[in-house]
Design a protein around this motif. Structure first.
Motif, PDB file in Angstrom:
ATOM      1  N   PRO A  23       1.851  64.005  75.628  1.00 49.09           N
ATOM      2  CA  PRO A  23       1.682  65.355  76.061  1.00 49.09           C
ATOM      3  C   PRO A  23       0.973  66.300  75.662  1.00 49.09           C
ATOM      4  O   PRO A  23       0.542  66.111  75.041  1.00 49.09           O
ATOM      5  CB  PRO A  23       3.734  65.909  75.815  1.00 49.09           C
ATOM      6  CG  PRO A  23       3.223  65.268  75.070  1.00 49.09           C
ATOM      7  CD  PRO A  23       2.870  63.764  74.333  1.00 49.09           C
ATOM      8  N   MET A  24       1.032  66.382  77.316  1.00 48.31           N
ATOM      9  CA  MET A  24      -0.745  67.678  77.006  1.00 48.31           C
ATOM     10  C   MET A  24      -0.552  69.041  77.405  1.00 48.31           C
ATOM     11  O   MET A  24      -0.085  68.688  78.715  1.00 48.31           O
ATOM     12  CB  MET A  24      -1.889  67.284  77.048  1.00 48.31           C
ATOM     13  CG  MET A  24      -2.518  66.217  76.096  1.00 48.31           C
ATOM     14  SD  MET A  24      -3.861  65.559  75.890  1.00 48.31           S
ATOM     15  CE  MET A  24      -5.092  67.161  75.471  1.00 48.31           C
ATOM     16  N   ASP A  29      -1.344  78.782  77.958  1.00 48.10           N
ATOM     17  CA  ASP A  29      -0.195  79.572  78.205  1.00 48.10           C
ATOM     18  C   ASP A  29       0.485  78.921  79.621  1.00 48.10           C
ATOM     19  O   ASP A  29       0.964  79.549  80.094  1.00 48.10           O
ATOM     20  CB  ASP A  29      -1.167  81.242  78.729  1.00 48.10           C
ATOM     21  CG  ASP A  29      -2.202  81.069  80.020  1.00 48.10           C
ATOM     22  OD1 ASP A  29      -2.485  79.569  79.911  1.00 48.10           O
ATOM     23  OD2 ASP A  29      -2.571  81.591  80.192  1.00 48.10           O
ATOM     24  N   SER A  30       0.363  77.652  79.996  1.00 52.00           N
ATOM     25  CA  SER A  30       0.708  77.077  80.636  1.00 52.00           C
ATOM     26  C   SER A  30       2.233  76.023  80.645  1.00 52.00           C
ATOM     27  O   SER A  30       2.412  76.281  79.231  1.00 52.00           O
ATOM     28  CB  SER A  30      -0.220  75.316  80.793  1.00 52.00           C
ATOM     29  OG  SER A  30      -1.471  75.361  81.377  1.00 52.00           O
ATOM     30  N   GLU A  31       2.464  76.720  81.306  1.00 51.59           N
ATOM     31  CA  GLU A  31       4.217  76.356  81.441  1.00 51.59           C
ATOM     32  C   GLU A  31       5.032  74.755  80.995  1.00 51.59           C
ATOM     33  O   GLU A  31       6.025  74.570  80.865  1.00 51.59           O
ATOM     34  CB  GLU A  31       4.742  76.751  81.869  1.00 51.59           C
ATOM     35  CG  GLU A  31       5.056  78.619  81.925  1.00 51.59           C
ATOM     36  CD  GLU A  31       5.670  79.049  82.324  1.00 51.59           C
ATOM     37  OE1 GLU A  31       6.556  79.302  83.695  1.00 51.59           O
ATOM     38  OE2 GLU A  31       6.125  80.840  81.997  1.00 51.59           O
ATOM     39  N   CYS A  79      -3.817  74.851  64.986  1.00 53.31           N
ATOM     40  CA  CYS A  79      -4.755  74.039  65.763  1.00 53.31           C
ATOM     41  C   CYS A  79      -4.650  74.437  67.303  1.00 53.31           C
ATOM     42  O   CYS A  79      -6.086  74.278  67.931  1.00 53.31           O
ATOM     43  CB  CYS A  79      -3.931  72.486  65.819  1.00 53.31           C
ATOM     44  SG  CYS A  79      -4.358  71.500  64.270  1.00 53.31           S
ATOM     45  N   ALA A  80      -3.664  75.580  67.757  1.00 52.61           N
ATOM     46  CA  ALA A  80      -3.459  75.868  68.980  1.00 52.61           C
ATOM     47  C   ALA A  80      -4.610  76.664  69.668  1.00 52.61           C
ATOM     48  O   ALA A  80      -4.789  77.819  69.789  1.00 52.61           O
ATOM     49  CB  ALA A  80      -2.001  75.975  69.206  1.00 52.61           C
ATOM     50  N   ALA A  81      -4.693  77.704  68.185  1.00 48.49           N
ATOM     51  CA  ALA A  81      -5.148  78.907  68.262  1.00 48.49           C
ATOM     52  C   ALA A  81      -6.846  78.639  68.204  1.00 48.49           C
ATOM     53  O   ALA A  81      -7.467  77.589  68.439  1.00 48.49           O
ATOM     54  CB  ALA A  81      -5.286  79.752  66.469  1.00 48.49           C
ATOM     55  N   SER A  82      -7.085  79.794  69.390  1.00 48.59           N
ATOM     56  CA  SER A  82      -8.780  79.783  69.790  1.00 48.59           C
ATOM     57  C   SER A  82      -9.638  80.102  68.711  1.00 48.59           C
ATOM     58  O   SER A  82      -9.333  81.052  67.328  1.00 48.59           O
ATOM     59  CB  SER A  82      -9.085  80.749  70.747  1.00 48.59           C
ATOM     60  OG  SER A  82      -9.245  82.234  70.626  1.00 48.59           O
ATOM     61  N   ALA A  83     -11.273  79.063  68.673  1.00 49.59           N
ATOM     62  CA  ALA A  83     -12.197  78.783  67.632  1.00 49.59           C
ATOM     63  C   ALA A  83     -13.119  78.782  68.050  1.00 49.59           C
ATOM     64  O   ALA A  83     -13.115  78.745  69.894  1.00 49.59           O
ATOM     65  CB  ALA A  83     -11.835  77.792  66.534  1.00 49.59           C
ATOM     66  N   TRP A  90      -4.858  73.084  74.700  1.00 51.38           N
ATOM     67  CA  TRP A  90      -3.956  72.515  75.035  1.00 51.38           C
ATOM     68  C   TRP A  90      -2.586  71.954  74.350  1.00 51.38           C
ATOM     69  O   TRP A  90      -1.645  71.512  74.941  1.00 51.38           O
ATOM     70  CB  TRP A  90      -4.097  70.591  75.700  1.00 51.38           C
ATOM     71  CG  TRP A  90      -4.369  70.186  74.173  1.00 51.38           C
ATOM     72  CD1 TRP A  90      -5.809  70.359  73.152  1.00 51.38           C
ATOM     73  CD2 TRP A  90      -3.554  69.507  72.682  1.00 51.38           C
ATOM     74  NE1 TRP A  90      -5.499  69.457  72.308  1.00 51.38           N
ATOM     75  CE2 TRP A  90      -4.365  68.455  72.095  1.00 51.38           C
ATOM     76  CE3 TRP A  90      -2.212  69.437  73.075  1.00 51.38           C
ATOM     77  CZ2 TRP A  90      -3.708  68.217  71.498  1.00 51.38           C
ATOM     78  CZ3 TRP A  90      -1.522  68.778  72.832  1.00 51.38           C
ATOM     79  CH2 TRP A  90      -1.458  68.240  71.236  1.00 51.38           C
ATOM     80  N   ILE A  91      -2.279  72.898  74.018  1.00 50.69           N
ATOM     81  CA  ILE A  91      -1.307  72.894  72.685  1.00 50.69           C
ATOM     82  C   ILE A  91      -0.489  74.496  73.118  1.00 50.69           C
ATOM     83  O   ILE A  91      -0.376  75.881  72.708  1.00 50.69           O
ATOM     84  CB  ILE A  91      -2.242  73.019  71.141  1.00 50.69           C
ATOM     85  CG1 ILE A  91      -1.754  72.008  70.104  1.00 50.69           C
ATOM     86  CG2 ILE A  91       0.064  73.694  70.651  1.00 50.69           C
ATOM     87  CD1 ILE A  91      -2.055  71.780  69.671  1.00 50.69           C
ATOM     88  N   ASN A  92       0.670  74.222  73.470  1.00 48.90           N
ATOM     89  CA  ASN A  92       1.255  75.762  74.710  1.00 48.90           C
ATOM     90  C   ASN A  92       2.810  75.752  73.994  1.00 48.90           C
ATOM     91  O   ASN A  92       3.053  74.796  73.032  1.00 48.90           O
ATOM     92  CB  ASN A  92       1.526  75.473  76.148  1.00 48.90           C
ATOM     93  CG  ASN A  92       2.406  73.866  76.024  1.00 48.90           C
ATOM     94  OD1 ASN A  92       3.012  73.770  75.725  1.00 48.90           O
ATOM     95  ND2 ASN A  92       3.077  74.027  77.883  1.00 48.90           N
TER      96      ASN A  92
END
Length: 228
Positions: A23-24, A29-31, A79-83, A90-92
């Motif tokens: 899954p991705m 912020d996608s639900e 890993c989910a944080a912006s950099a 893609w990690i919500n």
């Protein structure tokens, strides 16, 4: 690409991985989540893992304290944080929830690199049988994600794993020998791997770990699976 059910559970997620789906989310912020089953699948063959002399020396010099499964939730959050160069993820929150459940069930694992107690790099993924599905990695210090990957591969070899799934290939992974294989070949290897027995080695003996790292990229007794 198929949309996932809103009632997705950790158990259904494991079933999906066993047949080759993962899954991705489109954005942080996608639900909704989507199932992916790419025609060409990224894998990192454990028996031909490439480790440069420079990086081998760096890893064996232990510039960071490397642990496993100690800060899983912090690793997936990082890993989910912006950099820089990766402003979107893609990690919500649903991904974080599901994989944290897998971690609590003993399937989700992480490698952490620490400097003065601060998390500066790491990766996480899922283990089923003899297959490990690498999900994401991050780095905030020199070579931190590379060192985490080397420690992962060493543990997988010590534990008898036969498949390291990277989903896709990147320039970062290609330097270690990652490649793409057709979906049919991947599914054949996946079926053999998930049906085999392997052990996740979170805290190997220091001499065993050093020996495994020193031997990476050299001839081993881990034969490559042949195409069906």
């Amino acid at each position: 690409m198929l949309k996932s059910s809103p009632s997705l559970t950790a158990e259904l997620l494991l079933q999906a991985y066993r047949v080759g789906l993962f899954p991705m989310a489109e954005k942080r912020d996608s639900e909704e989540l989507y199932w992916l089953d790419p025609e060409m699948r990224g894998v990192l063959p454990l028996e031909t893992f490439h480790l440069s002399r420079r990086l081998r020396r760096t890893v064996l010099s232990s510039p960071y304290v490397v642990t496993a499964d100690q800060r899983f939730e912090a690793v997936i959050a990082a890993c989910a944080a912006s950099a820089s160069g990766r402003e979107e993820s893609w990690i919500n929150p649903e991904i974080e929830r599901l994989f944290t459940q897998l971690h609590r069930q003993g399937h989700g694992h992480s490698i952490e690199c620490l400097h003065d107690g601060e998390l500066v790099g790491g990766l996480y993924g899922v283990a089923i049988g003899g297959a490990f599905f690498g999900e994401s990695m991050f780095s905030r210090a020199r070579d931190a994600s590379k060192i985490a990957l080397v420690h992962l591969v060493a543990r997988l070899q010590l534990g008898g794993f036969t498949l390291l799934d990277t989903q896709f290939t990147t320039e970062h992974l290609a330097q270690f020998g990652a490649l793409e294989i057709p979906r049919a070949v991947y599914r054949h290897r996946l079926g053999l791997a998930v049906a085999s027995q392997a052990k996740w080695v979170a805290a190997p003996a220091a001499d065993a770990l050093a020996g495994a790292i020193a031997g990476l990229g050299r001839e081993t007794e881990f034969p490559m699976l042949t195409n069906p």
